[in-house]
Write a protein that holds these residues in place. Structure first.
Motif, PDB file in Angstrom:
ATOM      1  N   ALA A 103      47.158  34.163  51.720  1.00  0.00           N
ATOM      2  CA  ALA A 103      46.733  35.507  51.327  1.00  0.00           C
ATOM      3  C   ALA A 103      46.360  35.495  49.846  1.00  0.00           C
ATOM      4  O   ALA A 103      47.014  34.841  49.040  1.00  0.00           O
ATOM      5  N   PHE A 104      45.300  36.224  49.531  1.00  0.00           N
ATOM      6  CA  PHE A 104      44.814  36.282  48.150  1.00  0.00           C
ATOM      7  C   PHE A 104      44.471  37.716  47.807  1.00  0.00           C
ATOM      8  O   PHE A 104      43.887  38.432  48.628  1.00  0.00           O
ATOM      9  N   ILE A 105      44.811  38.125  46.590  1.00  0.00           N
ATOM     10  CA  ILE A 105      44.435  39.439  46.092  1.00  0.00           C
ATOM     11  C   ILE A 105      43.022  39.344  45.529  1.00  0.00           C
ATOM     12  O   ILE A 105      42.711  38.430  44.770  1.00  0.00           O
ATOM     13  N   ILE A 106      42.195  40.299  45.892  1.00  0.00           N
ATOM     14  CA  ILE A 106      40.824  40.370  45.370  1.00  0.00           C
ATOM     15  C   ILE A 106      40.778  41.529  44.385  1.00  0.00           C
ATOM     16  O   ILE A 106      41.131  42.654  44.728  1.00  0.00           O
ATOM     17  N   GLU A 107      40.352  41.252  43.152  1.00  0.00           N
ATOM     18  CA  GLU A 107      40.220  42.277  42.127  1.00  0.00           C
ATOM     19  C   GLU A 107      38.782  42.358  41.654  1.00  0.00           C
ATOM     20  O   GLU A 107      38.094  41.345  41.553  1.00  0.00           O
ATOM     21  N   VAL A 108      38.349  43.568  41.358  1.00  0.00           N
ATOM     22  CA  VAL A 108      37.022  43.813  40.788  1.00  0.00           C
ATOM     23  C   VAL A 108      37.213  44.793  39.646  1.00  0.00           C
ATOM     24  O   VAL A 108      37.850  45.842  39.822  1.00  0.00           O
ATOM     25  N   ASP A 109      36.688  44.463  38.492  1.00  0.00           N
ATOM     26  CA  ASP A 109      36.855  45.309  37.301  1.00  0.00           C
ATOM     27  C   ASP A 109      38.321  45.641  37.039  1.00  0.00           C
ATOM     28  O   ASP A 109      38.687  46.784  36.795  1.00  0.00           O
ATOM     29  N   SER A 110      39.186  44.643  37.135  1.00  0.00           N
ATOM     30  CA  SER A 110      40.619  44.752  36.840  1.00  0.00           C
ATOM     31  C   SER A 110      41.368  45.718  37.750  1.00  0.00           C
ATOM     32  O   SER A 110      42.407  46.241  37.377  1.00  0.00           O
ATOM     33  N   ARG A 111      40.829  45.969  38.937  1.00  0.00           N
ATOM     34  CA  ARG A 111      41.567  46.790  39.893  1.00  0.00           C
ATOM     35  C   ARG A 111      41.568  46.127  41.259  1.00  0.00           C
ATOM     36  O   ARG A 111      40.632  45.412  41.606  1.00  0.00           O
ATOM     37  N   ALA A 112      42.611  46.356  42.000  1.00  0.00           N
ATOM     38  CA  ALA A 112      42.745  45.729  43.312  1.00  0.00           C
ATOM     39  C   ALA A 112      41.707  46.297  44.276  1.00  0.00           C
ATOM     40  O   ALA A 112      41.634  47.506  44.479  1.00  0.00           O
ATOM     41  N   LEU A 129      34.007  39.641  38.213  1.00  0.00           N
ATOM     42  CA  LEU A 129      34.688  38.836  39.226  1.00  0.00           C
ATOM     43  C   LEU A 129      36.097  38.477  38.818  1.00  0.00           C
ATOM     44  O   LEU A 129      36.336  38.076  37.687  1.00  0.00           O
ATOM     45  N   ARG A 130      37.064  38.618  39.769  1.00  0.00           N
ATOM     46  CA  ARG A 130      38.428  38.124  39.575  1.00  0.00           C
ATOM     47  C   ARG A 130      39.047  37.881  40.935  1.00  0.00           C
ATOM     48  O   ARG A 130      39.002  38.731  41.795  1.00  0.00           O
ATOM     49  N   VAL A 131      39.639  36.719  41.106  1.00  0.00           N
ATOM     50  CA  VAL A 131      40.445  36.431  42.282  1.00  0.00           C
ATOM     51  C   VAL A 131      41.822  36.077  41.773  1.00  0.00           C
ATOM     52  O   VAL A 131      41.974  35.189  40.952  1.00  0.00           O
ATOM     53  N   ALA A 132      42.828  36.805  42.223  1.00  0.00           N
ATOM     54  CA  ALA A 132      44.190  36.565  41.746  1.00  0.00           C
ATOM     55  C   ALA A 132      44.952  35.744  42.752  1.00  0.00           C
ATOM     56  O   ALA A 132      44.732  35.804  43.902  1.00  0.00           O
TER      57      ALA A 132
END
Length: 69
Positions: free
Chosen positions: A4-13, A66-69
């Motif tokens: 499982a991976f958290i997907i973030e865009v513009d520093s929000r989930a 882009l951010r993948v946590a």
């Protein structure tokens, strides 16, 4: 390997993707990304790109990051 991976865009989930066999299934964290709910992706990175494109379409293209946590 994580499933499982958290997907973030513009520093929000935006949501999470969870391994579902050979793909990753998207589960939205808020209404802005509900259009991606249940969609399958080959990788968390592909889900991330789709979330960015989705938000850009939703906001008229005003700078998603882009951010993948």
């Amino acid at each position: 390997m994580s499933h499982a991976f958290i997907i973030e865009v513009d520093s929000r989930a935006a949501g999470i993707v969870v391994r579902d066999g050979r793909s990753f299934r998207f589960h939205s964290a808020c209404d802005d990304f509900s259009g991606l709910e249940g969609q399958g992706f080959r990788s968390p990175g592909d889900a991330q790109k789709a979330a960015v494109r989705h938000l850009e379409a939703f906001t008229g293209g005003r700078g998603a990051k882009l951010r993948v946590a």
